[in-house]
Design a protein around this motif. Structure first.
Motif: not given
Length: 735
Positions: A107, A110, A246-248, A251-252, A255-256, A269-270
């Protein structure tokens, strides 16, 4: 237990008896199927308990009880001693470290990548909006973006394909907008403003990390407070932004990019990045002091082999296989097998088992000893300290509800999570589906072809025996179920004993008729009590101390023993080893009794009483590290339970007026007809003899007295002496 600190130093345990805590107990049979001959019925049982506040006399389920921790004793029994608990815990300690690497550590990465990724995406989105609406200026397109983002508006014709409606406050808060102003939106996306979403300073990224990181129960209120003050937002608005982040967005978009950078190493995956960091130490720069929330400041937390002494270290697949594979050391129960294989490899030079089962190649396995020592001395003590502080030690405190239905012990949760549901003193199932998933169906005899076997188990939860080593010898499942129905016509068959399969003792028990015939709601019953054999010494059942039934084998070798409440019927010395228990003995509540109506075999009243104890042997060598001075050589009472059921007044009247009266009338009618039939037979026999005699008399001839034998003459003379002749003699036969 009222004196836990003294008990940890060898003091005599003192107890206060609290309660009662009463529950209404419901059992529902479902999935009911009869055999074709109606001799057997198969079913599942859904059981649940509902707290009865009125019967509990002011007590609540939230009241906290302190006592010996049976879950710690179970882990101790599995490990062998406390030193081995520490060794076995090295695996979970490594796993906890990896959880940190796959959680907060990632995190942080991130958060560090967020400003640049967000700035690029926002600029691209504004440009797309401007291009799709040729009459908009750059400034107008920017304002449109802010309006869409702040209010959760869904663009019907989204030209970017990018969803910036992640705030969704319009859905979460009665379809109202977030009310974040245009000016505030401009500040939130301005990289020159401290704590903005696009500021790439360490202070700013750490603040957003702290505001959005939800890990291991940690509350991120500090970071949210800073953001709230910096932008004059409400806390609700801050919550909406952090959820979107955190949720939108992360990850979109974030993370990629991070995953793509390590895709060649197998990252999909992360969380894979955490395993890569640990196994390959992909980030070899000085990361020890980079973040503020590292568990310690040791570089081995960032990689098992941080020093470049091993080429390649562990790849992603090997790291995962070692930690969370089929025999992964994340579970304490697997660590001894791993260490045994490791010792074997060290002695023989054959590391094939370690590599095949745990994915640790020979070169890395040879270097594992250094890392294992670091874990044992640096990671294990603080991690176990946290667990003991959270209630995972030898003495714990929990609410009544948790003691009974939800043990959720922190040590057992790490040692063997699969055992958590089974460690509950009672299962409180939420639905028929859950019950069917947890427990197999049972089959019992209906008594259709043999009334003596009515309500007898054929199988219990799919078993026809309780196999060794749960007991020293396998125990056949035989006897009635549920304590509710026994063989009828007890008064006619004079049945002295019942055979019962009890699901608490998980074996067959014998109930002995006492000779008492108490009346229950005006109905005469026969009283039965559990045989003293229930608690007698029996090597086949691992029972070595009279008064205490050893059921340890049923609880993963946790030293659990069942007795009568308050040590009733036990050697008085056991009650004297603790204070505040035996003093409360009461034969009316401490003895299990069953009152059975003899015609029907129906139980009209039952009081099942049981005390659950944990035993620590006087010579135990298990407590050799964490709790060496705990008091030994006694049974620690955990709780005593009284399970009482009875026929209600209304049901008693109905039972008396219909069921019982009908049976008695039917039996009386049958008996009367049988008696009448016997009378008819006797009368017919008498009449037959009478007719025969009359017939013989008419056809007989005068006898010559001189022709009689001496014996016949003597008999004839004696008969004549009484003034009548009731029989004649012919051809030597008397009539």
């Amino acid at each position: 237990m009222t004196n836990a600190p003294e008990v940890l130093q060898g003091g005599k345990p003192k107890y206060d008896e609290v309660g009662p805590y009463c529950y209404d107990y419901y059992r529902t049979k479902f999935n009911i199927e009869f055999s074709s001959d109606k001799n057997e019925v198969t079913y599942n049982i859904w059981q649940r308990f509902i707290f009865n506040a009125e019967q509990s006399q002011g007590h609540t389920e939230d009241e906290v009880i302190v006592n010996l921790n049976p879950n710690y004793m179970g882990v101790l029994a599995t490990a062998g001693n406390e030193d081995l608990i520490a060794v076995a815990f090295s695996g979970p300690a490594i796993y906890n470290n990896i959880r940190w690497l796959t959680g907060p550590y990632i995190n942080h990465k991130v958060a560090a990548a967020l400003p640049s990724d967000l700035a690029v995406t926002v600029n691209a989105t504004i440009g797309a909006l401007q291009a799709a609406n040729g009459n908009l200026t750059r400034s107008e397109a920017t304002d449109l973006f802010y309006a869409v983002w702040a209010n959760g508006t869904i663009l019907e014709d989204n030209p970017t394909g990018v969803n910036f409606t992640g705030l969704l406050l319009s859905v979460e808060n009665s379809n109202t907008a977030s009310d974040i102003s245009l000016a505030t939106c401009q500040q939130l996306f301005d990289p020159s403003v401290p704590y903005s979403l696009t500021s790439d300073t360490k202070e700013s990224t750490n603040t957003w990390y702290n505001a959005t990181n939800v890990w291991n129960g940690w509350s991120p209120q500090a970071g949210r407070g800073t953001i709230q003050a910096a932008f004059n937002l409400t806390m609700q608005q801050v919550d909406v932004i952090t959820r979107w982040y955190r949720n939108e967005f992360a990850p979109t978009f974030v993370y990629e990019g991070l995953i793509a950078a390590q895709q060649k190493k197998g990252a999909e995956q992360i969380t894979d990045l955490g395993y890569l960091q640990w196994g390959e130490c992909i980030d070899r720069k000085s990361v020890v002091n980079e973040y503020d929330d590292t568990p310690t400041s040791h570089e081995m937390e960032y990689g098992c082999f941080p020093k470049p002494i091993i080429a390649g270290s562990l790849d992603l697949a090997s790291s995962k296989k070692l930690i969370v594979g089929k025999r992964g050391i994340a579970h304490m129960t697997n660590v001894p097998y791993f260490l045994a294989a490791f010792v074997y490899g060290s002695k023989t030079g054959n590391w094939s088992i370690v590599e095949d089962v745990w994915g640790l190649p020979a070169d890395q396995a040879k270097q594992w000893e250094e890392y294992q020592a670091f874990v044992l001395f640096e990671l294990v003590p603080p991690e176990l300290g946290k667990i003991f502080a959270a209630g995972g030690g030898v003495i714990t405190s929990k609410s009544v509800h948790r003691w009974i239905f939800n043990q959720s012990d922190p040590l057992l949760a790490i040692a063997d999570p699969s055992m958590l549901p089974l460690s509950n003193l009672q299962q409180n199932e939420t639905s028929e589906e859950e019950s069917a998933e947890m427990f197999a169906a049972s089959t019992m005899y209906t008594g259709n072809d043999d009334i003596s076997k009515v309500a007898w188990y054929k199988t219990w939860m799919g078993r026809d025996e309780i196999p060794a080593p749960m007991y020293a010898k396998s125990q056949q499942i035989r006897g009635t179920n549920d304590w509710g129905q026994f063989e009828p016509l007890l008064n006619k068959k004079d049945i002295k004993n019942f055979t019962i399969f009890d699901t608490h003792y998980l074996r067959t028990l014998s109930a002995v008729r006492t000779g008492e015939k108490p009346k229950f709601r005006g109905i005469t019953t026969y009283r039965y009590e559990l045989s003293n054999d229930t608690w007698a010494v029996n090597p086949d059942l691992y029972t070595e101390i009279t008064g205490f039934a050893n059921i340890s084998g049923l609880h993963n070798n946790t030293p659990i023993f069942a007795s009568q409440p308050h040590f009733f019927g036990c050697d008085p010395k056991w009650g004297q080893k603790v204070e505040g228990v035996a003093e409360n003995q009461n034969w009316e509540t401490d003895i299990t009794v069953i009152d059975v109506e003899p015609w029907t075999g129906q139980t009209l009243h039952v009081n099942k009483s049981l005390q659950v104890n944990v035993y620590i042997d006087a010579d135990s060598k298990q407590f050799n590290r964490f709790f060496p001075n705990i008091t030994k050589g006694l049974f620690y009472p955990l709780m005593w339970v009284r399970d009482e059921a009875e026929l209600s007044k209304d049901n008693a009247k109905e039972f008396n007026d219909t069921v019982l009266l009908g049976i008695i009338l039917k039996f009386s009618l049958w008996s009367g007809m049988l008696l009448l039939g016997i009378i008819f037979i006797i009368v017919a026999a008498i009449l037959g003899v009478h007719v025969y005699m009359r017939h013989k008399k008419r056809n007989s001839t005068q006898l010559d007295i001189d022709s009689l034998s001496d014996e016949d003459a003597l008999i004839n003379a004696r008969v004549s002496a009484y003034g009548s002749r009731s029989s004649v003699v012919s051809n030597g036969e008397r009539y």
